[in-house]
Structures are given as structure tokens and as C-alpha cells.
Design a protein around this motif. Structure first.
Motif: not given
Length: 772
Positions: A251-252, A276-283
Motif C-alpha cells: 500500500p502507498p 502491528r498492521s502490515p506496513g503500519g498503515a495510518g489511513a
């Protein structure tokens, strides 16, 4: 609701939650942490019968290439839990614990008790040391390969039931996308980004052992793990079981979230729990429509009742659920929703009752606080009263001691003064006698010797027996016996006033009042009483200071007494009673009834043909026959005066005015029976009538607008009538005694209005002479 959205292992909001066979949820990274690998020495034990997703092939040994692939899978899936995998020593008590894993094989659950637990009571395995010369990633891959190739299990952190893993490992458990979506909406509602504030600015590899990790190049949709190019070739090759996995671009990078305290707290909790969510997605990422993990392109269309999981039509065609009960997904969804709603109704009712119970408990808390303060104030007041009483008694006793002392001092001083005077006199006489004895003149001595001898003898006689003894003692004959009081003080304590008569009721004077000839009294039980009252007895005198009589017995604390005398003073008192007896009387309250009578016509006592209006102050009749109506007041003492105004007078009828008993006949003219005393009048003359006896015909009648006055003087026992302010004839009746009510008889040709609350007139005209 937040507690329902928190992982029982890490305590943070769920991230990638999976559903365990016991229906509880746990984060996928946390599930990797608490997974348990069975040591090789226990491979001879029978495998559990319950295999998640119904994979029966798990009992067979996997092929070599599959072993390697499984190792790669677990290596990818276990990145966040490198320290959570490893084999425990299989010996002693630990071996006995693990035996319970295979009990109750029909259900697939056991009561495995781990020896090493986290603060949440969940098994956390020690970190597996990496072999010398090997990288951390290789060690993690080997650990997960061992987990997948050997018999493994996971223990629910909430119910502590264990379930075995099949060849797919933790991926064999369903992902709770519904819970994941609720958590996402909850975070959005709180204004907290899905990713933690400590998340990296770009998506990074989750398996890299480099520092810092390499940027992620690929995301596996099935594993939900980010790989860099190197780790993807090493841990997630495109062969074997991974050949069906779908690799997509990561993801971006998320927009940098605002630095809020809430986001910082979420980041800290996530780091502590290892979720932790994959990639630490903030949105927030839009939810994908769930598809079958076995057939990626197929959506769920059916629900397997036996497996309690949604399936696609390909799963049915392959025969995996051929012998299971399968229902349409939509119908089952609606059915379960209805069941949940029905269950929620019961929970809602209980929640409502719980809220009301909490309000009740809070009210009890407040009452306890208030009663505690009241009891403290009462105790302080009672102790202060005891101290005041003791102080007053102390002053009285000190006064007695002072009086006793002053009396003794006075007596001693009087005796001192008296003795001093006599001593001075005796001393002077002695000195004088000695001087006389010294003289050598016999003749002169003899001249005074007789007198001196008598004086000396008299002086000696003054010192009689007891004259030289004190009249009072220095000791005080006062002894204060304080021992009973001290003993009573030491024994002073709270007592349960059971089996005692109730205390004195307290009259509520602000609620006690009189209205017309009625009296209302109110009282209450004093506070801090432990002897409840079963009822109360209200007593009232006769209005002349006579004997009290009971007028009410019951449980109420408010009572109205009607039918009292006008212009009278009554004394009232009340006492309480219970099974132990009758308590003392309250203070006496004095009640004064109205000076003049206010009343109306009584609709309950009038004939049914009587028509009342104007708040029962105006009366007429619907019949041509005479009908009787009474007033609402009753008189037995005093002088009372009221007037009736003739509003309508047609065809010369004979209305009758007067007084009557309550049992008067109401369907004929007033005065024809022995229960009424009346004056009936037409337009020319009037008569007095009682027991159908007509007397004292007097000239002068009534017409429209005339006023008839009635004067009942029970002090003189007379009844007198007036027309337009003039006395009509002589005193109508004498020797009138008893209880009387204002009365009137009329027919439909007459309408009169009653006027009450009038003072007894003193300037009425002289009586007209009667005709016979």
C-alpha cells in the motif's frame, strides 16, 4: 464497547483478528506468540481429531518440498514473533500438562496448563536462539517450519482451551473481518488513525534482519505480510503451497497522522503487544469483500452448519462439505441476526434493571452519607447534652460545697471571736487580782476582796465543759458517689431498641390547620428510632376542654376530622403503638375552627329531582312536588346565620326554609315530619311547621328578589326566621337541641341561591305580629 475491541493478549485494539475454534478472537501476531509446538519426543501421541477447516491430510507427513514451503510460510507469518516459537523441555510435570492436550478428542479442546505465562495468563514461549553462523531470518524460518511440520496447538487466552493446528498453521483459522471493520470504524469515530503514530513513513519489510529494514516490495494478500525482494525469494517462493498466494504491490505510504495523545497511546499499546498492521498503515483501508481463502476468486455463498463457517460453491463441489448441513448464506445471516437481536432484548432488559439497581445503590450511598451525618450530629448533640447536664450538676455540687465551707468558717470564726473576748476579760481580771494581792493594806483589800472573789468565780464558771471544744469539724460530711455514673458512662453504647414501645410522634405544625369546621393534623416518627410504629391513635377533646376521645386509629400520618363545631377551640394529641405496647402522647396542639359557617347545598343528600348549580350554591327542582335538599354543614353548638335569595318565583309556590336532621324525608314539604323545623311562605303570608303542625301565621310573603334569613342559636336553643331583614313572626321554635343541618324544600317554580359565612346580625328589625 472498547473492552470488546481489545485483544486479550496485548490489551490493544484488535489487528488482523482471527477466530479460534472456541469462538474467541485474538490478534494474528499475538496468536503466533502463544502458539505451542509439541516436542519431537511426543510425536507418538495420537493427533487431535478436531482439525480447523476440516483438513484430514494433516495427520500424514508432508512431502519434502511442502515442508520447505511450510517453513517458508511460517517464517513469513511469524516475523513479529521470532521470540515466541520454540520447543519446551518434555519432561516431568510439563509432560503431564501436555497429555491433557489430547483429552476429550471428540471436541478437540483440552485443558493445557502452560508453565510459562505472560502477565495476561497466556503461554509465551522463550526465544529460540539462532544457530551459530546463521541469520535471524533463517532462524525464524526454521522455527516456523518446525511449528508447521510438527504437531502444534494454540491455547485460548480467555477460556484456556487448546486447539490443534493443521498444515496451514494459524492461517487455517478464519479472519474476523467483521470485527476488523468495527475496530476501524471505532478508530475513525475517535479520530484516531488506524496506524500508530510510531509507524514508519514508508512500508517496510517485516522479515528483514537488516538495520534499518529494507522497503517492502511485495504484499501477500493471504499471509498479510510485507516482503522485500530478498526476503520474498527466501521466505515466500512462488512454488508449492505459495503458488496460489497472490502477491500485490504494498500500500502507498500513509499521510503523517497528527500527533495526538490518543494516537501515541495506541502506538505504545501496539508496540507492547506485538500487533502491528502490515506496513503500519495510518489511513483506513476500504474493506474488501470477503472471498473464500481456498478459492480466491469465489465469494461466500453458503454456510456450513457443521463447521460453522461460510463456504463458496467450489468448496461444495469438491465434496469437502458434502456430508455437512449447508444453508444459504443470506438466510442464515438473517436468522442469526434475528437470534442475536432477540438475545439482545433480554440483555437490554437486564441492563436496564442493572442501571436502575445502580441508581438505587447510589441513592443508598447518598442516604448512608446523609444518615451517617445525621447520626453523628445526633450523637454529638446527645453527648453535649450529657456534658451540659454534668456541668450543671457540677455547678450545683460546687455550690453545696461552698455553702458548707462558708458555714463551717463562720462557726469557727464566731467561736474564735467569742473565746478571744472571754480570754481577754479573764486575763485582765487575773492581772488586776494579782496587783490587788500585792497590796499591803488589809483594810483596803477586805473592802474589795468579796467582790473580786465573786468575779473570779463567775469568770471560772464561764469556761464550762465544752466551751473549749470546737463546735464544727474540719472534715466535710459530703461524699459524692460517682461510681454508678462512671459505670453508666462506660456502658454507654448503641442499643437495638427492639421489643420497645414506639417513641413520641412529632407533630408537624406547619401542616396542621383548620378549614371551616374541619381540622387537619399531620405528624411523623422521630428520626433515629429503632422501634417502628404499627399505627397511631389520634385523640381530640370536645371543644370545651372536656375529655379526649379517639377520632382516628390507623397507619396514616395525616388525618382530617370533619363535622367539628364552629367557633370552637379543640385540643389534639397523638400517640403511636406497636406489638410491645402504646407509646407516650405527643405535645398537645390547639386548633381553632372558623368563626362563621361556610357551606353549600349537598348534592349527595338532596332528592334526585333537585338541580344544583353555581358550585352547589343555587338550587331548583325539576318536579312540581316539593323536594328537600340539605346543606353540607352540621351544627350542634353556637349561633349561626345564613340567607337564601329568591332568584325566581312563579305561580305562587310555597317554598320552606329551616333546619332538619340528616334522616329527614326528602320527597315532601319540609316540616311535615318530626325531623324538620321550617317556615313555609307564599307571596302573602307564612307559617311555622313541625310534625305537620301549622302555627303562627304571619302576614308578609316572598317574591322574586326577596331574601330569607335563618338564625339558629343553639346557645339559646332557638330558631328564628327573617324576610328582607325583618323578623318574620315571633321566635319560631324553642327548646331546639341536637345536631341540625340547613334545609330547604321547593318545586320547579322556585330557584334560590345560598349565602353563607355571615356574621350573626345584631340590627335586624323588630318581629312582625302573627295573625293568630
Amino acid at each position: 464497547m472498547e473492552e470488546e475491541l481489545k485483544c486479550p493478549v496485548c490489551g490493544s485494539l484488535f489487528r488482523e483478528p482471527i477466530i479460534l475454534p472456541c469462538s474467541h478472537n485474538v490478534c494474528l501476531p499475538c496468536a503466533r506468540t502463544i502458539a505451542v509446538q509439541t516436542p519431537d519426543g511426543e510425536q507418538h501421541l495420537p493427533p487431535p481429531l478436531l482439525l480447523s477447516r476440516g483438513a484430514a491430510a494433516a495427520a500424514a507427513a508432508p512431502p519434502p518440498d511442502q515442508d520447505a514451503a511450510a517453513g517458508a510460510t511460517c517464517g513469513g507469518a511469524g516475523a513479529s514473533t521470532a521470540g515466541g516459537l520454540g520447543g519446551g523441555a518434555a519432561g516431568g510435570g510439563d509432560h503431564a500438562d501436555k497429555l491433557s492436550l489430547y483429552s476429550e478428542t471428540d471436541s478437540g479442546y483440552g485443558s493445557y496448563t502452560p508453565s510459562l505465562k505472560s502477565p495476561n495468563g497466556v503461554r509465551v514461549l522463550p526465544m529460540v536462539p539462532a544457530p551459530p553462523g546463521s541469520s535471524a531470518a533463517a532462524a525464524r524460518g526454521a522455527a516456523c517450519s518446525s511449528l508447521c511440520s510438527s504437531s502444534s496447538s494454540i491455547t485460548c487466552p480467555q477460556c484456556h482451551r487448546s486447539a490443534s493446528l493443521d498444515h496451514r498453521g494459524l492461517r487455517g483459522f478464519q479472519r474476523n473481518r467483521l470485527l476488523e471493520g468495527i475496530v476501524q470504524r471505532y478508530q475513525q469515530g475517535r479520530g484516531v488513525a488506524a496506524g500508530a503514530s510510531a509507524a514508519p513513513a514508508v512500508a517496510i519489510c517485516q522479515l528483514c534482519d537488516r538495520t534499518p529494514p529494507e522497503p517492502a516490495a511485495t504484499l501477500c494478500e493471504q499471509c498479510d505480510v510485507l516482503y522485500c525482494a530478498t526476503c520474498q525469494l527466501k521466505c515466500h517462493p512462488s512454488r508449492g503451497p505459495f503458488a496460489k498466494h497472490r502477491l500485490v504491490q504494498p500500500p502507498p505510504p500513509p499521510a503523517p497522522p497528527e500527533a495526538t495523545s490518543a494516537s501515541v497511546g495506541t502506538s505504545t499499546a501496539s508496540s507492547a503487544g506485538g500487533c502491528r498492521s502490515p506496513g503500519g498503515a495510518g489511513a483506513p483501508v476500504p474493506r474488501k469483500f470477503p472471498t473464500c481463502p481456498e478459492h480466491e476468486m469465489e465469494n461466500y455463498s453458503m454456510y456450513c452448519v457443521s463447521c460453522r463457517s461460510p463456504v463458496c460453491y467450489m468448496c461444495l463441489e469438491e465434496g469437502r462439505h458434502g456430508k455437512h448441513e449447508v444453508k444459504p448464506l443470506g438466510a442464515t445471516w438473517k436468522q442469526h441476526k434475528a437470534q442475536l437481536s432477540q438475545a439482545l432484548n433480554g440483555v437490554s432488559d437486564k441492563a436496564k434493571e442493572a442501571k436502575e439497581f445502580l441508581v438505587q445503590l447510589k441513592n443508598i450511598l447518598q442516604q448512608i452519607q446523609e444518615n451517617g451525618l445525621d447520626y453523628e450530629a445526633c450523637l454529638v448533640a446527645q453527648c453535649d447534652a450529657l456534658v451540659d447536664a454534668l456541668t450543671r450538676q457540677k455547678a450545683k455540687l460546687l455550690t453545696k460545697v461552698t455553702k458548707e465551707r462558708e458555714q463551717k468558717l463562720k462557726m469557727v470564726w464566731d467561736q474564735i471571736n467569742h473565746c478571744t473576748l472571754k480570754l481577754r476579760q479573764s486575763t485582765g481580771l487575773m492581772e488586776y487580782c494579782l496587783e490587788v494581792i500585792k497590796e499591803d493594806d488589809p483594810s483596803g483589800f477586805l473592802q474589795i476582796s468579796d467582790a473580786l472573789i465573786k468575779r473570779v468565780q463567775t469568770s471560772q464558771e464561764q469556761w464550762v465543759k465544752g466551751a473549749l471544744e470546737p463546735k464544727v469539724s474540719a472534715e466535710f460530711d459530703l461524699t459524692l458517689d460517682s461510681e454508678p455514673l462512671l459505670q453508666a458512662i462506660h456502658q454507654l453504647d448503641f442499643v437495638q431498641m427492639k421489643c420497645r414501645v414506639p417513641p413520641v410522634p412529632l407533630l408537624q405544625l406547619e401542616k396542621c390547620c383548620t378549614r371551616n369546621n374541619s381540622a387537619t393534623l399531620a405528624w411523623r416518627t422521630p428520626p433515629f428510632t429503632h422501634s417502628p410504629a404499627d399505627g397511631y391513635i389520634l385523640e381530640l377533646d370536645d371543644g370545651d376542654g372536656g375529655q379526649f376521645r379517639e377520632v382516628y386509629v390507623g397507619k396514616e400520618t395525616l388525618c382530617t376530622i370533619d363535622g367539628l363545631h364552629f367557633n370552637s377551640t379543640y385540643n389534639a394529641r397523638v400517640k403511636a403503638f406497636n406489638s410491645s405496647g402504646v407509646g407516650p402522647y405527643s405535645k398537645t396542639v390547639v386548633l381553632q375552627t372558623s368563626d362563621v359557617a361556610w357551606f353549600t347545598f349537598d348534592p349527595n343528600s338532596g332528592h334526585r329531582d333537585i338541580i344544583l348549580s353555581n358550585d352547589n350554591q343555587t338550587a331548583t327542582c325539576s318536579s312540581y312536588d316539593d323536594r328537600v335538599v340539605l346543606g353540607t354543614a352540621a351544627f350542634s353548638k353556637g349561633a349561626h346565620y345564613w340567607e337564601l335569595h329568591v332568584d325566581r318565583y312563579d305561580n305562587h309556590p310555597d317554598p320552606a326554609f329551616g333546619v332538619a336532621r340528616a334522616s329527614v324525608v326528602k320527597d315532601m314539604m319540609l316540616g311535615k315530619d318530626d325531623k324538620a323545623w321550617a317556615m313555609y311562605v307564599d307571596n302573602n303570608r307564612s307559617w311555622f311547621m313541625h310534625c305537620n303542625s301549622h302555627t303562627n301565621r304571619t302576614e308578609g310573603g316572598v317574591c322574586k328578589g326577596a331574601t330569607v334569613g335563618v338564625l339558629l342559636d343553639l346557645n339559646k336553643h332557638t330558631l328564628t326566621f327573617f324576610i328582607n331583614g325583618q323578623q318574620q313572626g315571633p321566635t319560631a321554635f324553642s327548646h331546639v337541641d341536637g345536631v341540625f343541618m340547613p334545609a330547604l324544600s321547593l318545586n320547579r317554580n322556585v330557584q334560590v341561591t345560598l349565602h353563607t359565612g355571615l356574621e350573626v346580625p345584631t340590627n335586624l328589625g323588630r318581629p312582625k305580629l302573627s295573625g293568630n
